[in-house]
Design an enzyme around this catalytic site. Structure first.
Site, PDB file in Angstrom:
ATOM      1  N   ARG A 283      -5.152   6.441  -7.619  1.00  0.00           N
ATOM      2  CA  ARG A 283      -4.913   7.886  -7.541  1.00  0.00           C
ATOM      3  C   ARG A 283      -4.820   8.513  -8.937  1.00  0.00           C
ATOM      4  O   ARG A 283      -5.357   9.603  -9.169  1.00  0.00           O
ATOM      5  CB  ARG A 283      -3.639   8.150  -6.730  1.00  0.00           C
ATOM      6  CG  ARG A 283      -3.753   7.680  -5.295  1.00  0.00           C
ATOM      7  CD  ARG A 283      -2.408   7.558  -4.590  1.00  0.00           C
ATOM      8  NE  ARG A 283      -1.776   8.856  -4.381  1.00  0.00           N
ATOM      9  CZ  ARG A 283      -0.591   9.010  -3.800  1.00  0.00           C
ATOM     10  NH1 ARG A 283       0.077   7.939  -3.367  1.00  0.00           N
ATOM     11  NH2 ARG A 283      -0.076  10.210  -3.639  1.00  0.00           N
TER      12      ARG A 283
ATOM     13  N   LEU B  58       0.867  -1.176   0.000  1.00  0.00           N
ATOM     14  CA  LEU B  58       0.000   0.000   0.000  1.00  0.00           C
ATOM     15  C   LEU B  58       0.906   1.227   0.000  1.00  0.00           C
ATOM     16  O   LEU B  58       1.977   1.214   0.619  1.00  0.00           O
ATOM     17  CB  LEU B  58      -0.877   0.050   1.259  1.00  0.00           C
ATOM     18  CG  LEU B  58      -2.019  -0.955   1.407  1.00  0.00           C
ATOM     19  CD1 LEU B  58      -2.705  -0.746   2.756  1.00  0.00           C
ATOM     20  CD2 LEU B  58      -3.030  -0.813   0.288  1.00  0.00           C
ATOM     21  N   ASP B  59       0.481   2.290  -0.685  1.00  0.00           N
ATOM     22  CA  ASP B  59       1.226   3.544  -0.619  1.00  0.00           C
ATOM     23  C   ASP B  59       1.343   3.981   0.833  1.00  0.00           C
ATOM     24  O   ASP B  59       0.461   3.698   1.654  1.00  0.00           O
ATOM     25  CB  ASP B  59       0.520   4.646  -1.409  1.00  0.00           C
ATOM     26  CG  ASP B  59       0.496   4.379  -2.909  1.00  0.00           C
ATOM     27  OD1 ASP B  59       1.276   3.525  -3.373  1.00  0.00           O
ATOM     28  OD2 ASP B  59      -0.312   5.026  -3.603  1.00  0.00           O
ATOM     29  N   ARG B  60       2.390   4.724   1.123  1.00  0.00           N
ATOM     30  CA  ARG B  60       2.631   5.176   2.496  1.00  0.00           C
ATOM     31  C   ARG B  60       1.423   5.934   3.076  1.00  0.00           C
ATOM     32  O   ARG B  60       1.055   5.745   4.236  1.00  0.00           O
ATOM     33  CB  ARG B  60       3.872   6.079   2.507  1.00  0.00           C
ATOM     34  CG  ARG B  60       4.277   6.519   3.892  1.00  0.00           C
ATOM     35  CD  ARG B  60       5.528   7.370   3.831  1.00  0.00           C
ATOM     36  NE  ARG B  60       5.901   7.820   5.157  1.00  0.00           N
ATOM     37  CZ  ARG B  60       6.939   8.617   5.405  1.00  0.00           C
ATOM     38  NH1 ARG B  60       7.689   9.029   4.414  1.00  0.00           N
ATOM     39  NH2 ARG B  60       7.220   8.988   6.618  1.00  0.00           N
TER      40      ARG B  60
END
Length: 319
Positions: free
Chosen positions: A244, A142-144
């Site tokens: 995103r 997962l993205d930060r």
């Protein structure tokens, strides 16, 4: 640098079988450059059952691996202590755990692993939290700044099974995202190829580009507000920053996205208490790697995201 002075002989267990010798050594010899690992394999210093092998050799249960003395980089940071507040907080984030898998509700702002100047990530924290666990590896990422469900394998056999499910698109991931404007109900799928660029700063930026990799995300409207929409996003492919960039491509960037967002939209959310990317991995469906049971794990929104939605609803009511 420090030297591992003695030759090691490692017997391969059932759980370690099936992986390539180069990947096995990269995991075992943390801090050793990849180039050195390939050199010792090529020179025949690494042996399996007393014979030379190639880097792509797949290990079998019962194999004995000879590992020569190698130079290992000293750790730049001290090992993560299990007493650290961040590590202790991770214990409260565990949604499900058994002998094969662990599922965590990752907080926003925490990387999935250390690196790029970060000494702490979820996987390092979990290893400090579970020092007795011989194997803990991320199944996906997962993205930060994205919160929500993160799946971790506690056995190599589980990791192989779950990776196969990902490859065959048999795992369903659902995210919740608050996006700008009025998402049209008929826009159920975004298919746009994505190309990853690495800037000089090392930052990764992804753009829609015809030369990129095929990418698909499915969308469903969950709730409408005056100037925003809460959507469920279900990625069919698993590209970097996919949701995103696909929401941006559709004309509806995600709230508080520092790379692909809209500052004016963010300013309209003043008073909601939101200060972070509103993207949350809310649900994960997969087959349990050992029992074959169909699993569906849900991760609740945290207080900040819930408060934001509560304020948005009150504004809608009073409009």
């Amino acid at each position: 640098m420090k030297t591992q002075n003695q030759v090691q002989f490692i017997d391969i267990s059932d759980d370690e079988a099936g992986q390539r010798i180069d990947n096995f050594l990269l995991a075992k010899l943390k801090g050793v450059p990849k180039s050195l690992i390939y050199r010792i394999i090529r020179k025949g210093e690494v042996r399996v059952n007393k014979g030379r092998i190639k880097p792509e050799y797949k290990l079998l249960a019962g194999d004995q691996v000879r590992v020569p003395p190698v130079r290992v980089a000293e750790r730049d940071t001290a090992p993560v202590s299990a007493k650290l507040d961040k590590v202790a907080a991770l214990a409260d984030c565990i949604l499900y755990e058994d002998e094969s898998i662990l599922v965590i509700n990752k907080p926003s702002g925490t990387a999935v692993h250390g690196g790029s100047g970060l000494s702490f990530g979820v996987i390092e924290g979990l290893r400090a939290l579970r020092p007795e666990a011989r194997f803990l590896e991320l199944v996906h990422r997962l993205d930060r700044d994205t919160s929500g469900i993160l799946l971790v394998a506690k056995k190599r056999s589980a990791l192989r099974s779950l990776h196969e499910q990902l490859r065959l698109k048999q795992m369903q991931k659902d995210y919740l995202a608050l996006v700008r404007g009025n998402w049209q109900s008929h826009m159920k799928v975004v298919q746009a190829p994505l190309l990853k660029n690495i800037l000089q700063s090392g930052e990764r930026i992804v753009r829609v580009n015809s030369e990129g990799k095929a990418s698909e995300t499915r969308f469903k409207v969950e709730e409408r507000f005056d100037n925003a929409t809460l959507v469920k996003a279900s990625p069919v492919t698993g590209r970097t920053h996919q949701i995103r960039v696909h929401t941006l491509h559709a004309g509806h960037p995600i709230a508080f996205d520092d790379r692909y967002g809209d500052k004016q939209f963010d300013s309209q959310l003043a008073g909601t208490g939101l200060k972070r990317l509103f993207l949350h991995a809310s649900s994960l469906k997969f087959t349990h790697p050992k029992t074959g049971e169909e699993m569906c794990i849900q991760a609740p929104l945290n207080a900040e995201l819930n408060q934001c939605l509560k304020v948005m609803r009150s504004r809608k009511t009073n409009a």
